[in-house]
Scaffold this motif. Sequence first.
Motif, short mmCIF file in Angstrom:
data_model
loop_
_atom_site.label_atom_id
_atom_site.label_comp_id
_atom_site.label_asym_id
_atom_site.label_seq_id
_atom_site.Cartn_x
_atom_site.Cartn_y
_atom_site.Cartn_z
N SER A 231 0.85 -1.19 0.00
CA SER A 231 0.00 0.00 0.00
C SER A 231 0.88 1.24 0.00
O SER A 231 1.71 1.42 0.90
CB SER A 231 -0.92 0.00 1.23
OG SER A 231 -1.79 -1.11 1.20
N ARG A 232 0.68 2.13 -1.02
CA ARG A 232 1.56 3.28 -1.17
C ARG A 232 0.74 4.48 -1.67
O ARG A 232 -0.09 4.34 -2.59
CB ARG A 232 2.68 2.98 -2.16
CG ARG A 232 3.45 1.71 -1.84
CD ARG A 232 4.32 1.26 -3.00
NE ARG A 232 5.58 1.97 -3.08
CZ ARG A 232 6.03 2.63 -4.14
NH1 ARG A 232 5.28 2.70 -5.23
NH2 ARG A 232 7.21 3.22 -4.12
N PHE A 233 0.98 5.64 -1.07
CA PHE A 233 0.29 6.87 -1.47
C PHE A 233 1.34 7.94 -1.76
O PHE A 233 2.26 8.14 -0.97
CB PHE A 233 -0.65 7.35 -0.35
CG PHE A 233 -1.73 6.36 0.01
CD1 PHE A 233 -2.97 6.40 -0.62
CD2 PHE A 233 -1.51 5.38 0.97
CE1 PHE A 233 -3.96 5.47 -0.30
CE2 PHE A 233 -2.48 4.46 1.31
CZ PHE A 233 -3.72 4.50 0.67
N THR A 325 -4.32 1.91 -11.76
CA THR A 325 -3.18 2.81 -11.76
C THR A 325 -1.92 2.05 -12.17
O THR A 325 -1.79 0.86 -11.92
CB THR A 325 -2.98 3.44 -10.37
OG1 THR A 325 -1.86 4.32 -10.41
CG2 THR A 325 -2.74 2.38 -9.32
N ALA A 326 -0.99 2.76 -12.81
CA ALA A 326 0.22 2.10 -13.31
C ALA A 326 1.49 2.79 -12.83
O ALA A 326 2.58 2.42 -13.25
CB ALA A 326 0.20 2.07 -14.84
N ASP A 327 1.36 3.79 -11.96
CA ASP A 327 2.55 4.52 -11.53
C ASP A 327 3.04 4.08 -10.15
O ASP A 327 3.96 4.68 -9.59
CB ASP A 327 2.29 6.03 -11.54
CG ASP A 327 1.19 6.45 -10.58
OD1 ASP A 327 0.56 5.56 -9.96
OD2 ASP A 327 0.95 7.67 -10.45
N HIS A 331 -4.33 6.41 -5.81
CA HIS A 331 -4.82 7.79 -6.01
C HIS A 331 -6.29 7.87 -5.60
O HIS A 331 -7.18 7.81 -6.45
CB HIS A 331 -4.64 8.22 -7.46
CG HIS A 331 -3.23 8.23 -7.94
ND1 HIS A 331 -2.34 9.23 -7.61
CD2 HIS A 331 -2.53 7.35 -8.72
CE1 HIS A 331 -1.17 8.98 -8.16
NE2 HIS A 331 -1.26 7.84 -8.84
N PRO A 332 -6.57 8.03 -4.31
CA PRO A 332 -7.97 8.13 -3.87
C PRO A 332 -8.65 9.37 -4.43
O PRO A 332 -8.02 10.43 -4.55
CB PRO A 332 -7.87 8.19 -2.35
CG PRO A 332 -6.50 7.71 -2.03
CD PRO A 332 -5.64 8.10 -3.18
N GLU A 333 -9.92 9.24 -4.77
CA GLU A 333 -10.71 10.38 -5.21
C GLU A 333 -11.55 10.88 -4.05
O GLU A 333 -11.98 10.11 -3.18
CB GLU A 333 -11.60 9.99 -6.39
CG GLU A 333 -10.82 9.65 -7.64
CD GLU A 333 -11.72 9.48 -8.86
OE1 GLU A 333 -12.95 9.62 -8.71
OE2 GLU A 333 -11.19 9.23 -9.95
#
Length: 370
Positions: A231-233, A325-327, A331-333
């Motif tokens: 898990s990464r933000f 996501t691919a980066d 990316h939560p909205e």
Amino acid sequence: MSEHLSDEELARFLRESAEGTAADAPKEPSARARMVTARLREQEARGELPQGWRTPADLGGHRRRAARHRRVKAALAGVVVLGLAVLALNPSLLPGHPWGDGPATGDPATARRLPAETAAPTAAPGAAPGAATLEDPFAGSPAARWQEGAESVVMPPAKATGVFSRQQVARALEGTRTLLVDANVAPATLRGAQPKAALGVLDPLQPELLDDLRTSLRDPGEEDNPLLLFSRFDPEETRVVGDRVRARGRTTLEEGERGALSITADYTFVYPVTRADEDSTEVTRAVVRRVLRLEMPDPERVVATPGKLMIKRYDSQWSNGGCGTADGWAHPEFPSDPHGAAPSGGATVDPYDRSGAVGAGGECGVFSRI
């Protein structure tokens, strides 16, 4: 004619003589009286008479004991009053919560946490009142009653399984917990740091696995996506509110193929997030359910590193942020974003429903709540 006095008469005579009230007291004590008095004084000096035969000599000691008894009673009464006051302010200290379990809200000070999950749920958890805020980021979420941080990842008791002793199984379970916590709870990992502890429990002899995981962390892409296990933000875009993470799940173990110790971990992690801007007050949540199947091979049958784990399969289902996501970042909205707080299209998924198989709602479904 000799004169004989009883003990009572003699005592009364001596008392009245001392007080000067004897009506028939002679001005000069008789020779017998003087002899008896002298004998009694000698016996008293030798300690042969009971204490207090003439005067209440122990009256002071009696009073001291009575005062001490009163002080002890007063101290005990104070302790009882203090204890009642503490229980009144903290009724949860009593077994059974005699004044009720408290509301199941997102307030950690009032919500009663659920016990550890020991069996697969049969249905989704009920609705929870409230809405997420910076002060109460789990309000409105079933996670309001879940455990927080590393304590939320609970392992079952270790027991001898197959060819493995209880101590060996305990080491495997501790490795499983380290993997889950470092990959999904550790603040440094959430901000993009290398999850060294998680990688450290994995067997370097498992072909290509560690190389693939390190590649996904270093150079993420569609084929190498670290979000499948970690898990990464992006810290420049999103921050986890107070680094607070809550999780619920269970770990089971059994004897696997070829004598291996087979471990299955099924956990759902909930992340309350806000924008990286320090002035941001809007809060939403990202949720991911992970199911990992790990093995500790029988060293007599498989070439393996003693005490290390091999990953046989890992599945994940993200709601709000980690899907498509691919980066390498989730990316939560947010509700105020143009597209709302959910992706469009796909099946509807309840991210808190742990009763079905992971991914049953599709890889990028619409989440029914967050």
